[in-house]
Design a protein around this motif. Structure first.
Motif, PDB file in Angstrom:
ATOM      1  N   PRO A  21       0.839  -1.211   0.000  1.00 48.47           N
ATOM      2  CA  PRO A  21       0.000   0.000   0.000  1.00 48.47           C
ATOM      3  C   PRO A  21       0.868   1.252   0.000  1.00 48.47           C
ATOM      4  O   PRO A  21       1.936   1.280   0.600  1.00 48.47           O
ATOM      5  CB  PRO A  21      -0.782  -0.118   1.305  1.00 48.47           C
ATOM      6  N   SER A  22       0.412   2.260  -0.681  1.00 44.25           N
ATOM      7  CA  SER A  22       1.097   3.546  -0.686  1.00 44.25           C
ATOM      8  C   SER A  22       0.554   4.395   0.458  1.00 44.25           C
ATOM      9  O   SER A  22      -0.647   4.404   0.711  1.00 44.25           O
ATOM     10  CB  SER A  22       0.861   4.264  -2.019  1.00 44.25           C
ATOM     11  N   THR A  23       1.443   5.107   1.131  1.00 45.60           N
ATOM     12  CA  THR A  23       0.980   6.033   2.171  1.00 45.60           C
ATOM     13  C   THR A  23       0.620   7.380   1.568  1.00 45.60           C
ATOM     14  O   THR A  23      -0.089   8.165   2.181  1.00 45.60           O
ATOM     15  CB  THR A  23       2.047   6.235   3.273  1.00 45.60           C
ATOM     16  N   VAL A  24       1.103   7.631   0.337  1.00 45.76           N
ATOM     17  CA  VAL A  24       0.807   8.890  -0.337  1.00 45.76           C
ATOM     18  C   VAL A  24      -0.503   8.783  -1.111  1.00 45.76           C
ATOM     19  O   VAL A  24      -1.322   9.684  -1.090  1.00 45.76           O
ATOM     20  CB  VAL A  24       1.966   9.291  -1.290  1.00 45.76           C
ATOM     21  N   SER A  51      -2.092  15.864  -7.326  1.00 43.88           N
ATOM     22  CA  SER A  51      -1.797  17.280  -7.550  1.00 43.88           C
ATOM     23  C   SER A  51      -1.136  17.860  -6.311  1.00 43.88           C
ATOM     24  O   SER A  51      -1.597  17.662  -5.197  1.00 43.88           O
ATOM     25  CB  SER A  51      -3.083  18.040  -7.887  1.00 43.88           C
ATOM     26  N   ASP A  52      -0.035  18.513  -6.543  1.00 51.08           N
ATOM     27  CA  ASP A  52       0.653  19.261  -5.493  1.00 51.08           C
ATOM     28  C   ASP A  52       0.948  18.451  -4.237  1.00 51.08           C
ATOM     29  O   ASP A  52       0.251  18.555  -3.223  1.00 51.08           O
ATOM     30  CB  ASP A  52      -0.165  20.499  -5.106  1.00 51.08           C
ATOM     31  N   LEU A  53       1.989  17.652  -4.272  1.00 47.17           N
ATOM     32  CA  LEU A  53       2.426  16.956  -3.070  1.00 47.17           C
ATOM     33  C   LEU A  53       3.114  17.962  -2.145  1.00 47.17           C
ATOM     34  O   LEU A  53       3.867  18.824  -2.603  1.00 47.17           O
ATOM     35  CB  LEU A  53       3.418  15.847  -3.410  1.00 47.17           C
ATOM     36  N   THR A  54       2.868  17.818  -0.874  1.00 46.83           N
ATOM     37  CA  THR A  54       3.599  18.639   0.088  1.00 46.83           C
ATOM     38  C   THR A  54       5.024  18.115   0.175  1.00 46.83           C
ATOM     39  O   THR A  54       5.319  17.014  -0.310  1.00 46.83           O
ATOM     40  CB  THR A  54       2.947  18.579   1.484  1.00 46.83           C
ATOM     41  N   ILE A  55       5.875  18.871   0.804  1.00 45.30           N
ATOM     42  CA  ILE A  55       7.257  18.418   0.981  1.00 45.30           C
ATOM     43  C   ILE A  55       7.268  17.113   1.765  1.00 45.30           C
ATOM     44  O   ILE A  55       7.980  16.169   1.418  1.00 45.30           O
ATOM     45  CB  ILE A  55       8.102  19.504   1.688  1.00 45.30           C
ATOM     46  N   GLN A  56       6.472  17.013   2.800  1.00 41.93           N
ATOM     47  CA  GLN A  56       6.416  15.800   3.616  1.00 41.93           C
ATOM     48  C   GLN A  56       5.910  14.603   2.807  1.00 41.93           C
ATOM     49  O   GLN A  56       6.444  13.507   2.900  1.00 41.93           O
ATOM     50  CB  GLN A  56       5.518  16.029   4.850  1.00 41.93           C
ATOM     51  N   GLU A  57       4.873  14.815   1.991  1.00 43.48           N
ATOM     52  CA  GLU A  57       4.347  13.736   1.154  1.00 43.48           C
ATOM     53  C   GLU A  57       5.381  13.290   0.119  1.00 43.48           C
ATOM     54  O   GLU A  57       5.537  12.102  -0.154  1.00 43.48           O
ATOM     55  CB  GLU A  57       3.071  14.190   0.439  1.00 43.48           C
TER      56      GLU A  57
END
Length: 175
Positions: A21-24, A51-57
């Motif tokens: 599974p992906s956490t993103v 769309s638009d991943l955060t830096i953390q993601e």
């Protein structure tokens, strides 16, 4: 460091797959797959669709990819050690059978059908998960031959290959 647990491990029609599974992208799975005992391939989820991943993601996604690479490398090492651990006769016969497959440009399915074997059985032999039997050699000789004389010649060739490999490994151990 991220650690993912596989949600599934399947082995169907010569395709082996581990799914994670992906956490993103929680609705999607990363996959590590191989076909007919070939090299492992990584199929990560499509991050472009997000769309638009955060830096953390983005960091989590990169960690997931690093994890998948480590897992694929581990699977490659396990496959390599399983092949190395195969009996010398099995390894020699496998090499002969693979050469015959290549010469005739046959797929695993075609060879298994022609030999009256299941695809799974042939793959287990070729991947070193189980040993070749005399019945297997006879079936393959029949599949790859044009007539009875050719079948007899090929069966002798496969048997001689196995015996030579055993003799060579015994001589190496004795030396």
């Amino acid at each position: 460091m991220i650690t993912l647990s596989p949600t599934t491990h399947t082995h169907d029609n010569g395709i082996e797959t581990y799914s994670y599974p992906s956490t993103v992208r929680s609705d999607e799975l990363h996959c590590i797959t191989r076909t007919d005992g070939g090299p492992w391939r990584i199929a990560p989820v499509d991050a472009v669709g997000v769309s638009d991943l955060t830096i953390q993601e983005t960091k989590r996604f990169v960690e997931e990819i690093r994890f998948l690479i480590r897992m694929a490398e581990s699977l490659e090492r396990a496959a390599a050690s399983a092949t190395k651990a195969a009996h010398p006769a099995d390894a020699a016969i496998t090499a002969e059978v693979q050469a015959l497959l290549g010469d005739r440009e046959w797929t695993i399915n075609v060879a298994a059908d022609a030999a009256g074997m299941t695809r799974a059985k042939l793959l287990h032999r070729l991947n070193g998960h189980s040993s070749w039997t005399l019945a297997d050699l006879g079936d393959l000789a029949g599949a790859f031959s044009r007539d009875d004389e050719d079948r007899s010649r090929l069966l002798n060739q496969l048997t001689r290959t196995a015996l030579d490999a055993v003799s060579a490994s015994t001589a190496t151990v004795a030396a």
